[in-house]
Write an enzyme that holds these catalytic residues in place. Structure first.
Site, PDB file in Angstrom:
ATOM      1  N   ASP A   1       0.832  -1.200   0.000  1.00 23.30           N
ATOM      2  CA  ASP A   1       0.000   0.000   0.000  1.00 23.30           C
ATOM      3  C   ASP A   1       0.873   1.259   0.000  1.00 23.30           C
ATOM      4  OD1 ASP A   1      -2.685   1.253   0.418  1.00 23.30           O
ATOM      5  OD2 ASP A   1      -1.767   1.904   2.298  1.00 23.30           O
TER       6      ASP A   1
ATOM      7  N   GLU B   1       1.893  -0.060  -4.872  1.00 20.71           N
ATOM      8  CA  GLU B   1       0.908   0.936  -5.301  1.00 20.71           C
ATOM      9  C   GLU B   1       1.629   2.267  -5.491  1.00 20.71           C
ATOM     10  OE1 GLU B   1      -3.346   2.881  -3.847  1.00 20.71           O
ATOM     11  OE2 GLU B   1      -1.788   2.446  -2.364  1.00 20.71           O
TER      12      GLU B   1
END
Length: 617
Positions: free
Chosen positions: A328, A357
């Protein structure tokens, strides 16, 4: 700063004096590359004790400003599996002990194969997918209770629910599963999101247990499927037990000009990570600012914290038998520290895969973060990150099938995106997607128009890279976060709860429209699964003309032609221009309709045609 600093010298959860309350990692394995293990020992005033270990060499003992912590590093290289006793002593006398186990590794654990372009990845939110165990919907030691009527609340989905539906996913043709985080998130609200984690060694009890997570991986491996863990490095949750009693004052970024908790929001300007003209204050504002009020930003420059994160990630891979990470907010981390974290994991598991990400809107900016990037090399930076997400293609998906052909509109957006593939160091190892848990549903964007969405799906499944698919899109699920909030794009999968009016996990339980979506996805993915040309074949594209886009995937033995008509009109496509791609082929078979297609002078295209043609000579 009162939430964190006022508790710095006080253990929120009181322990018996002299008793070790937590040890992390709780155990390790013999034969690991990561053989110098930093053991975090936590308990009231534990730093006043000396530590010894029978059979292990202690290489370092570190105390911090908080007396409730001891960091004990032990050398495990060439040490066999077994139980080694940590003795906590005062004046030469043992006051209490902890049994630290070195376990035996799985055979060839270090050689595990991560996800790759031969896979198709299904993304789900566990709270919203299926409730396999209603007894854990609310638990005694977690604050937020189940409330399915609350779009932003806990709905009860869990790991057992995922296990129960693995046959459904396998039948659809998916070979990998990415679940949003499953670790404990004990925030009082919005905790189903699970990105504000409160315990990095514990599955959230509303999802199940650590053993349940291991069982999920085991059940997937029986089906030749891969499990990808959503890992969060940039921030922890405000309710994390260590945030409540900080090991050091610089464990997190505390802003002097922030609020009472030291909070100051990130400026979110990830360009400052590589902008040669960026000011220090702006770069600090991105990397050190908090992602949100309940997500303290971690200071990965702290070596104790960085080592904790490295070991925790490796621990989960080894413990649960994982096949990959999705990380993330990768590009918000301290870039040098996150590169160390990534490289240490890949050193332990050379064939593992990690996708970061990097939500940016230029391929050069995204490619900077991939391992061995030519762009990163300009600044002598190499993240070691094997895979990134193709957010620029996602941007194109948001518009191109609603537009007519223009210099830079319509299908030209796809062509322009792929024309920048030279920027990536490993173009086959990027994640291709139209939607995820943070974006509007693709069916919402295209008004539930199956013909347009079929074109989106066709491209996701047939271009280079690893296709990633958001749960429920195989049903045409709708959702508009701008109008109705995040809960609208994270609706419960129909049939995942006992008593649901509809069960879309079954053919008879789906509507005709849902079966139309489902059948298309199933047909293409199960075909793709067996086609090496779609995994590693070369990509050849032609400039879109007259709202028609043609590209090929090919290798030495196979060729596939993809044709997309982004028009409400029937088109006649002259084939002379595509001789290079056809390579002598005079016919082919559309893999969806199974119709034989003659490829000579021209071919007729229905409005909104999406053809995937296996070529034959």
């Amino acid at each position: 700063m009162k939430l964190f600093l006022s508790s710095l010298f006080f253990c929120v959860t009181l322990a018996v004096f002299g008793q070790v309350e937590r040890v992390e990692p709780p155990f390790w394995w013999a034969g690991m590359q990561q053989s110098d293990v930093q053991i975090l020992c936590y308990g009231k005033d534990i730093s006043q004790f000396d530590v010894s270990v029978n059979g292990l060499n202690i290489t370092e003992v570190q105390k911090t400003t908080n007396p409730n912590y001891l960091f004990v590093t032990v050398a495990t290289k060439n040490v066999s599996e077994g139980t080694y006793v940590l003795h906590f002593q005062k004046k030469g006398k043992t006051k209490f002990t902890y049994d630290f186990e070195l376990k035996e590794r799985r055979t060839a654990s270090e050689a595990r194969q991560g996800f790759d372009a031969s896979d198709a990845m299904y993304l789900l939110m566990p709270d919203r997918f299926a409730n396999g165990d209603p007894t854990n919907d609310s638990t005694k030691n977690t604050v937020e209770k189940v409330d399915r009527a609350n779009n932003g609340g806990r709905h009860g989905g869990d790991i057992q629910g995922i296990i129960n539906q693995l046959d459904y996913l396998e039948d659809l043709g998916f070979t990998a599963l990415w679940s949003t985080p499953l670790l404990e998130d004990n925030e009082p609200s919005y905790s189903y999101h699970t990105y504000a984690q409160s315990d990095y060694y514990k599955i959230d009890p509303r999802y199940g247990t650590n053993e349940d997570y291991k069982q999920l991986a085991s059940e997937m491996h029986k089906r030749d499927m891969k499990l990808v863990m959503d890992y969060v490095t940039n921030h922890w949750g405000s309710k994390h037990w260590m945030i409540q009693d900080l090991p050091t004052t610089d464990w997190i970024h505390i802003w002097k000009d922030g609020d009472a908790n030291g909070f100051k929001r990130s400026n979110y300007r990830m360009t400052t990570q590589y902008d040669p003209n960026a000011s220090e204050v702006d770069a600090e504002g991105c990397m050190n600012g908090w992602f949100d009020t309940t997500m303290p930003d971690m200071n990965q420059k702290n070596p104790l914290l960085l080592q904790y994160m490295i070991q925790n990630a490796i621990w989960w891979i080894e413990y649960a038998d994982l096949d990959g990470f999705r990380v993330d907010t990768y590009s918000y981390n301290d870039k040098e520290a996150i590169a160390i974290w990534t490289k240490e994991i890949m050193k332990e598991y050379p064939n593992f895969n990690i996708v970061g990400e990097v939500w940016m809107h230029s391929p050069a900016e995204i490619a900077f973060w991939q391992k061995d990037s030519k762009i990163g090399a300009i600044q002598d930076f190499n993240s070691g990150l094997p895979s990134v997400m193709d957010f620029t293609l996602h941007d194109a998906f948001m518009q191109m099938f609603k537009e007519t052909q223009g210099w830079d509109t319509g299908l030209q957006r796809a062509y322009d995106n792929f024309s920048n593939d030279f920027l990536y160091s490993d173009i086959d190892n990027i994640l291709v997607f139209a939607g995820n848990h943070d974006t509007n549903r693709i069916a919402q964007i295209y008004g539930n128009d199956f013909d347009k969405i079929k074109q989106v799906f066709t491209m996701i499944f047939t271009v280079r890279g690893i296709p990633q698919f958001y749960y429920g899109d195989e049903l045409g699920m709708m959702g508009d976060k701008e109008a109705n909030g995040d809960g609208d794009i994270r609706k419960d999968f129909p049939g995942g709860w006992t008593g649901d009016i509809q069960n879309a996990f079954t053919e008879e339980g789906r509507t005709a429209s849902q079966n139309q979506y489902h059948s298309f996805v199933k047909k293409v993915l199960n075909w793709r699964k067996e086609k090496e040309v779609m995994h590693t074949g070369k990509f050849l594209q032609y400039i879109p003309m007259d709202d028609v886009y043609v590209y090929f995937r090919y290798n030495a033995s196979e060729r596939v032609m993809v044709v997309l008509n982004n028009s409400e009109e029937e088109k006649t496509l002259s084939l002379n221009r595509f001789a290079e791609g056809l390579h002598g082929a005079t016919s082919g078979t559309d893999i969806v309709s199974e119709e034989k297609i003659t490829l000579q002078n021209s071919m007729q295209l229905a409005p909104r045609a999406a053809l995937i043609i296996e070529l034959t000579k």
